[in-house]
Write a protein that holds these residues in place. Structure first.
Motif, PDB file in Angstrom:
ATOM      1  N   LEU A 228       0.830  -1.205   0.000  1.00  0.00           N
ATOM      2  CA  LEU A 228       0.000   0.000   0.000  1.00  0.00           C
ATOM      3  C   LEU A 228       0.864   1.255   0.000  1.00  0.00           C
ATOM      4  CD1 LEU A 228      -2.810  -1.117   2.461  1.00  0.00           C
ATOM      5  CD2 LEU A 228      -3.131  -0.454   0.061  1.00  0.00           C
ATOM      6  N   ALA A 229       1.992   1.199   0.683  1.00  0.00           N
ATOM      7  CA  ALA A 229       2.906   2.340   0.682  1.00  0.00           C
ATOM      8  C   ALA A 229       3.693   2.431  -0.617  1.00  0.00           C
ATOM      9  CB  ALA A 229       3.862   2.239   1.875  1.00  0.00           C
ATOM     10  N   HIS A 230       3.961   1.265  -1.217  1.00  0.00           N
ATOM     11  CA  HIS A 230       4.791   1.213  -2.428  1.00  0.00           C
ATOM     12  C   HIS A 230       4.014   1.596  -3.679  1.00  0.00           C
ATOM     13  CE1 HIS A 230       8.051  -0.215  -5.009  1.00  0.00           C
ATOM     14  NE2 HIS A 230       7.173  -0.944  -5.688  1.00  0.00           N
ATOM     15  N   GLY A 231       2.781   1.104  -3.786  1.00  0.00           N
ATOM     16  CA  GLY A 231       1.972   1.338  -4.975  1.00  0.00           C
ATOM     17  C   GLY A 231       1.897   0.108  -5.862  1.00  0.00           C
ATOM     18  N   PHE A 232       0.770  -0.055  -6.564  1.00  0.00           N
ATOM     19  CA  PHE A 232       0.574  -1.218  -7.416  1.00  0.00           C
ATOM     20  C   PHE A 232      -0.578  -0.955  -8.371  1.00  0.00           C
ATOM     21  CE2 PHE A 232      -1.367  -2.012  -3.189  1.00  0.00           C
ATOM     22  CZ  PHE A 232      -2.714  -1.945  -3.539  1.00  0.00           C
ATOM     23  N   ALA A 233      -0.689  -1.810  -9.390  1.00  0.00           N
ATOM     24  CA  ALA A 233      -1.830  -1.730 -10.301  1.00  0.00           C
ATOM     25  C   ALA A 233      -3.036  -2.426  -9.700  1.00  0.00           C
ATOM     26  CB  ALA A 233      -1.482  -2.358 -11.649  1.00  0.00           C
ATOM     27  N   SER A 234      -2.823  -3.577  -9.074  1.00  0.00           N
ATOM     28  CA  SER A 234      -3.879  -4.265  -8.337  1.00  0.00           C
ATOM     29  C   SER A 234      -3.211  -5.175  -7.322  1.00  0.00           C
ATOM     30  CB  SER A 234      -4.786  -5.071  -9.279  1.00  0.00           C
ATOM     31  OG  SER A 234      -4.106  -6.213  -9.790  1.00  0.00           O
ATOM     32  N   CYS A 235      -3.984  -5.544  -6.290  1.00  0.00           N
ATOM     33  CA  CYS A 235      -3.437  -6.417  -5.251  1.00  0.00           C
ATOM     34  C   CYS A 235      -4.564  -7.270  -4.698  1.00  0.00           C
ATOM     35  CB  CYS A 235      -2.811  -5.590  -4.127  1.00  0.00           C
ATOM     36  SG  CYS A 235      -2.080  -6.579  -2.791  1.00  0.00           S
ATOM     37  N   GLY A 236      -4.350  -8.582  -4.650  1.00  0.00           N
ATOM     38  CA  GLY A 236      -5.327  -9.511  -4.122  1.00  0.00           C
ATOM     39  C   GLY A 236      -4.724 -10.338  -3.003  1.00  0.00           C
ATOM     40  N   LEU A 237      -5.508 -10.622  -1.989  1.00  0.00           N
ATOM     41  CA  LEU A 237      -5.072 -11.366  -0.813  1.00  0.00           C
ATOM     42  C   LEU A 237      -5.975 -12.561  -0.602  1.00  0.00           C
ATOM     43  CD1 LEU A 237      -3.503 -11.640   1.962  1.00  0.00           C
ATOM     44  CD2 LEU A 237      -5.288 -10.126   2.900  1.00  0.00           C
ATOM     45  N   ILE A 238      -5.380 -13.749  -0.396  1.00  0.00           N
ATOM     46  CA  ILE A 238      -6.183 -14.920  -0.087  1.00  0.00           C
ATOM     47  C   ILE A 238      -6.670 -14.825   1.358  1.00  0.00           C
ATOM     48  CG2 ILE A 238      -4.280 -16.378   0.744  1.00  0.00           C
ATOM     49  CD1 ILE A 238      -5.646 -18.706  -0.786  1.00  0.00           C
ATOM     50  N   GLY A 239      -7.905 -15.275   1.600  1.00  0.00           N
ATOM     51  CA  GLY A 239      -8.411 -15.240   2.963  1.00  0.00           C
ATOM     52  C   GLY A 239      -9.920 -15.186   2.998  1.00  0.00           C
ATOM     53  N   SER A 240     -10.433 -15.327   4.186  1.00  0.00           N
ATOM     54  CA  SER A 240     -11.867 -15.262   4.412  1.00  0.00           C
ATOM     55  C   SER A 240     -12.284 -13.823   4.669  1.00  0.00           C
ATOM     56  CB  SER A 240     -12.229 -16.123   5.617  1.00  0.00           C
ATOM     57  OG  SER A 240     -11.607 -15.580   6.795  1.00  0.00           O
ATOM     58  N   GLU A 241     -13.587 -13.604   4.730  1.00  0.00           N
ATOM     59  CA  GLU A 241     -14.085 -12.277   5.064  1.00  0.00           C
ATOM     60  C   GLU A 241     -13.682 -11.892   6.484  1.00  0.00           C
ATOM     61  OE1 GLU A 241     -18.239 -12.032   4.315  1.00  0.00           O
ATOM     62  OE2 GLU A 241     -18.034 -12.393   2.143  1.00  0.00           O
ATOM     63  N   THR A 242     -13.617 -12.882   7.375  1.00  0.00           N
ATOM     64  CA  THR A 242     -13.190 -12.609   8.753  1.00  0.00           C
ATOM     65  C   THR A 242     -11.739 -12.159   8.794  1.00  0.00           C
ATOM     66  OG1 THR A 242     -14.737 -14.252   9.629  1.00  0.00           O
ATOM     67  CG2 THR A 242     -12.910 -13.600  11.060  1.00  0.00           C
ATOM     68  N   LYS A 243     -10.879 -12.866   8.055  1.00  0.00           N
ATOM     69  CA  LYS A 243      -9.467 -12.479   7.992  1.00  0.00           C
ATOM     70  C   LYS A 243      -9.334 -11.064   7.451  1.00  0.00           C
ATOM     71  CE  LYS A 243      -5.115 -13.562   5.555  1.00  0.00           C
ATOM     72  NZ  LYS A 243      -4.425 -14.518   4.662  1.00  0.00           N
ATOM     73  N   TRP A 244     -10.072 -10.748   6.388  1.00  0.00           N
ATOM     74  CA  TRP A 244      -9.948  -9.433   5.783  1.00  0.00           C
ATOM     75  C   TRP A 244     -10.469  -8.340   6.716  1.00  0.00           C
ATOM     76  CZ3 TRP A 244      -7.052  -6.602   3.398  1.00  0.00           C
ATOM     77  CH2 TRP A 244      -7.448  -5.410   2.764  1.00  0.00           C
ATOM     78  N   ALA A 245     -11.498  -8.624   7.486  1.00  0.00           N
ATOM     79  CA  ALA A 245     -12.004  -7.624   8.433  1.00  0.00           C
ATOM     80  C   ALA A 245     -10.930  -7.277   9.460  1.00  0.00           C
ATOM     81  CB  ALA A 245     -13.261  -8.149   9.125  1.00  0.00           C
ATOM     82  N   ARG A 246     -10.209  -8.288   9.946  1.00  0.00           N
ATOM     83  CA  ARG A 246      -9.121  -8.036  10.901  1.00  0.00           C
ATOM     84  C   ARG A 246      -7.976  -7.269  10.237  1.00  0.00           C
ATOM     85  NH1 ARG A 246      -8.941 -14.071  13.702  1.00  0.00           N
ATOM     86  NH2 ARG A 246     -10.916 -13.872  14.875  1.00  0.00           N
ATOM     87  N   PHE A 247      -7.616  -7.689   9.018  1.00  0.00           N
ATOM     88  CA  PHE A 247      -6.529  -7.003   8.308  1.00  0.00           C
ATOM     89  C   PHE A 247      -6.901  -5.550   8.023  1.00  0.00           C
ATOM     90  CE2 PHE A 247      -3.290 -10.034   6.278  1.00  0.00           C
ATOM     91  CZ  PHE A 247      -3.339 -10.907   7.358  1.00  0.00           C
ATOM     92  N   ARG A 248      -8.130  -5.355   7.617  1.00  0.00           N
ATOM     93  CA  ARG A 248      -8.574  -4.006   7.281  1.00  0.00           C
ATOM     94  C   ARG A 248      -8.460  -3.085   8.495  1.00  0.00           C
ATOM     95  NH1 ARG A 248     -13.021  -5.436   4.957  1.00  0.00           N
ATOM     96  NH2 ARG A 248     -14.339  -5.221   6.812  1.00  0.00           N
ATOM     97  N   SER A 249      -8.854  -3.595   9.656  1.00  0.00           N
ATOM     98  CA  SER A 249      -8.762  -2.814  10.882  1.00  0.00           C
ATOM     99  C   SER A 249      -7.306  -2.509  11.232  1.00  0.00           C
ATOM    100  CB  SER A 249      -9.438  -3.569  12.026  1.00  0.00           C
ATOM    101  OG  SER A 249      -9.284  -2.889  13.247  1.00  0.00           O
ATOM    102  N   ARG A 250      -6.443  -3.507  11.089  1.00  0.00           N
ATOM    103  CA  ARG A 250      -5.025  -3.306  11.430  1.00  0.00           C
ATOM    104  C   ARG A 250      -4.343  -2.353  10.457  1.00  0.00           C
ATOM    105  NH1 ARG A 250      -3.082  -9.493  13.063  1.00  0.00           N
ATOM    106  NH2 ARG A 250      -4.562  -9.759  14.795  1.00  0.00           N
ATOM    107  N   LEU A 251      -4.674  -2.468   9.183  1.00  0.00           N
ATOM    108  CA  LEU A 251      -4.071  -1.572   8.199  1.00  0.00           C
ATOM    109  C   LEU A 251      -4.534  -0.130   8.412  1.00  0.00           C
ATOM    110  CD1 LEU A 251      -4.359  -3.876   5.059  1.00  0.00           C
ATOM    111  CD2 LEU A 251      -2.241  -3.136   6.163  1.00  0.00           C
TER     112      LEU A 251
END
Length: 309
Positions: A228-251
């Protein structure tokens, strides 16, 4: 067709010798336009033919001076079963050619009008001719650089994704994990073993498409943060909706806007088998390449090897 991505990589070792099939008569192991790049330590690509390629590689490592043209009858010269003959052009390249065509004199003659016309048509209309020798000049289309795809993780899902994506034309896949023994043999990928994969983020071009499927949630989070700091054209992460909710909060707590990251990746309806995930991820990535406003690529280009990676 001259592969700029492969040439750029090979030039890191210094000048590169290129061996190109410019023409053939009768049966030939590969078609005109097929080439390989030869450095003192490795080769990239193949012109096929076994004995033909071995002899051409040895000659390429001895090559000095201007381009050389050689016509090789495969049966009489090499004892091969093919009944044809190939015309090889061997040349040394010290920098990346510019423009849509690679045009070089093979006999020292000035550029003829016919070649000038092909150059003008390629620039103005995008009409690329076939590889050929025309009035003493080699004419060879230049393939634009591949679309960079960075695949983080060589576990079961990473291996399935690599196997699914690597045959696709115009994708340049860089595959990252913690050690070389994590990678299976997989053609058309650049494998990057690094003890701390997150440190490799700075090496990625900012137009790269990223797929994060590592063995560690901690590493996944660190990769998301750095990308996110570096920049990209697109980025996808494997995981469940629960995992992403935790990651989203931490990010967000780290001051990042995580909305640019897609999670989960693929199509959950296809199931959790690695190959099923890979199919969904490949479909999602191709749709991304086709629909992003910043992407210059079209369906025909991605599917048929036109301008792209």
């Amino acid at each position: 067709m001259l592969d700029l991505t492969a040439l750029q990589d090979a030039l890191r070792e210094g000048p590169v010798t290129r061996v190109l099939i410019a023409a053939h008569d009768g049966s030939s192991p590969r078609e005109p336009g097929t080439s390989m790049l030869v450095t003192p330590t490795r080769t990239h690509g193949t012109i096929g033919g076994g004995a033909l390629e071995h002899q051409a590689t040895q000659a390429a490592r001895r090559h000095l001076g201007p381009p050389q043209v050689s016509r090789i009858p495969l049966g009489p010269a090499l004892g091969q079963c093919c009944g044809g003959a190939v015309t090889l052009v061997t040349e040394t390249l010290a920098e990346l050619p510019k423009g849509p065509l690679h045009a070089v004199s093979l006999d020292g003659s000035p550029m003829p009008l016919a070649v000038k016309r092909l150059m003008a048509q390629a620039r103005a209309q995008g009409a690329l001719p076939e590889t050929q020798i025309l009035q003493g000049w080699l004419i060879d289309p230049i393939a634009p650089p591949r679309i960079p795809v960075w695949l983080w993780g060589a576990g079961h899902v990473g291996r399935a994704i690599a196997a699914t994506l690597s045959p696709l034309p115009n994708l340049g896949i860089t595959w990252i994990d913690i050690a070389q023994d994590r990678f299976p043999r997989q053609p058309n990928t650049t494998q990057l073993p690094v003890p701390d994969p997150a440190t490799a983020v700075t090496l990625a071009p900012r137009e790269a498409h990223h797929l994060i499927v590592t063995f560690s949630h901690q590493l996944d989070l660190e990769l998301c943060h750095r990308l996110l700091a570096h920049g990209f054209a697109s980025c996808g992460l494997i995981g469940s909706e629960t995992k992403w909710a935790r990651f989203r909060s931490r990010l967000q707590a780290l001051g990042q806007d995580p909305t640019a990251i897609t999670c989960p990746i693929g199509d959950p309806r296809l199931g959790k088998h690695p190959q099923a995930i890979a199919i969904g991820v490949a479909h999602q990535l191709m749709r991304t390449l086709l629909t992003r406003a910043s992407s210059p690529f079209t369906l025909a280009q991605i599917s048929h090897g036109g301008p792209g990676v």
